[in-house]
Design an enzyme around this catalytic site. Sequence first.
Site, PDB file in Angstrom:
ATOM      1  N   CYS A   1      -2.558   8.493   3.845  1.00 37.41           N
ATOM      2  CA  CYS A   1      -2.401   8.156   2.430  1.00 37.41           C
ATOM      3  C   CYS A   1      -3.675   8.403   1.641  1.00 37.41           C
ATOM      4  O   CYS A   1      -3.628   8.593   0.418  1.00 37.41           O
ATOM      5  CB  CYS A   1      -1.963   6.705   2.277  1.00 37.41           C
ATOM      6  SG  CYS A   1      -3.111   5.518   3.005  1.00 37.41           S
TER       7      CYS A   1
ATOM      8  N   GLU B   1       0.888  -1.172   0.000  1.00 36.73           N
ATOM      9  CA  GLU B   1       0.000   0.000   0.000  1.00 36.73           C
ATOM     10  C   GLU B   1       0.913   1.205   0.000  1.00 36.73           C
ATOM     11  O   GLU B   1       1.601   1.483   0.983  1.00 36.73           O
ATOM     12  CB  GLU B   1      -0.922  -0.016   1.213  1.00 36.73           C
ATOM     13  CG  GLU B   1      -2.050   1.003   1.135  1.00 36.73           C
ATOM     14  CD  GLU B   1      -1.798   2.233   1.965  1.00 36.73           C
ATOM     15  OE1 GLU B   1      -1.015   3.101   1.522  1.00 36.73           O
ATOM     16  OE2 GLU B   1      -2.367   2.336   3.053  1.00 36.73           O
TER      17      GLU B   1
END
Length: 478
Positions: free
Chosen positions: A284, A250
């Site tokens: 994020c 990720e």
Amino acid sequence: MDFGYHKLYIDGKLVDSISGKRHSVICPANEEEIAQIAWAGKEDALLALESARRGFDYWSSLSLSKRTEWMTKLRTAILEKEHELRSALVYEMGKTYEGAWEDIEAVINGLEWYPAAMKNMRDEQIPDYENTHTHKMVHQPAGVAVAYLAWNFPLLNVGFKIGPALASGCSLIIKPSALSPLSAYMIGGIMHDIDFPPGVVNILCGPSREVATTMTTSTIPAVLTMIGSTATGQKVIADSTTSIKKLGMELGGNAPFIVFEDADFDKALDLGIALKFGNSGQICVAANRIFVHKSIYQKYLKAYVQRASELKLGHGVDERPDMGPVVTRKDRDRMFELIEDAVSKGAKLEYGGKIPKGMEKGNWIEPSVLSGMTPEMDVFRKETFGPVAALMPFETDDEVLALANDTEFGLASYIFTNDHKRIERFSKDLQFGEIQVNGVKYSIYLPHGGIKNSGIGHDCSHLALDDYLVKKRISVAI
């Protein structure tokens, strides 16, 4: 606040590093040392790899019910230390105390949810069209997994990895970020205290060139999983080619946050603030580029600036701030550079952009709002990862779709509209792994993953188990 000295957790023991080196953990709110940790080197990484290899042999041989018992025991022990762990998150990373609960919740949910998800995994029966054989696909644990974690959600990231790894039957080596390793080391202490089986989980932190490179290039790991920047992910992929490993990553994001003229204005405003300034913008999936329809742009901008100016800054367990500091002085200075670049290219600084009065010590910056963003600016191209919001008006659906997709990243995206045809079109054409419409939801059971340069695979949901399992076909002649 002094959290003392914390050791490596290797092979079920709390140990000093072989070199005897220590690393200071610094509070971003005041730049004071709050703890020391044992600072691992190459030899410690090699020990952890061998420990994890032995741990895998033991853990993978246990039944799922036995693994579940241990995971439940760990979950209970973590909940008993909730306040200490949340406090560590406040001081090592600058989180608010309320915000730190999200980290704790991810760990305890991961330890509870994944055994049930693993139990629901079924062998796949494959028909034989000639009626000569029976066939099935079965799942087995892949082997030793190594997890590299980002600093922004120290325990949430642990939860995203430890749950599926342990439920699947893999052993795990956790390398937290050097910027926020304390809470992960405390998990090691908890595992030691409950006599968790040795080698199943190992926790260590040290220089990436020694520790991470040693583990990435080793042929022992079957799985490399990480949460971090795209640049780091690319290096891990390149270094991993000493053997064929499963990869789960990720990585960076550059989320568009699109507000159409028919949107629920208040909801789009509330979430636009929350998704930009929560965790000081260090997320994020933060609203990185805010696109607002021209007809409501000035109204939205004015309200957004007002809300940003009302955010309360502060730090500490007893404080109840809306926003804390950013993690390092370097990251704070990077915010100033992004603002300077944008203003030099025509943007207007509507609010913020300064060190708050009386907060010169520490890594503080006011929540900041820029209007007039354009694709030539760094705030459009780069992942901000801090409390700097950039807004831009648009006129047509085609225009904003092109702008939203004009990025190398493809993690999260957000749209606010009540036009069902528009929702259908943007859900299809936005080039992001997550499309959130008229709201935001993240949970342990919902897949979290990106496309393009934002990653490989998924955290959360049953899909995360794929990173830690291999499939075997078993065919038996009739």
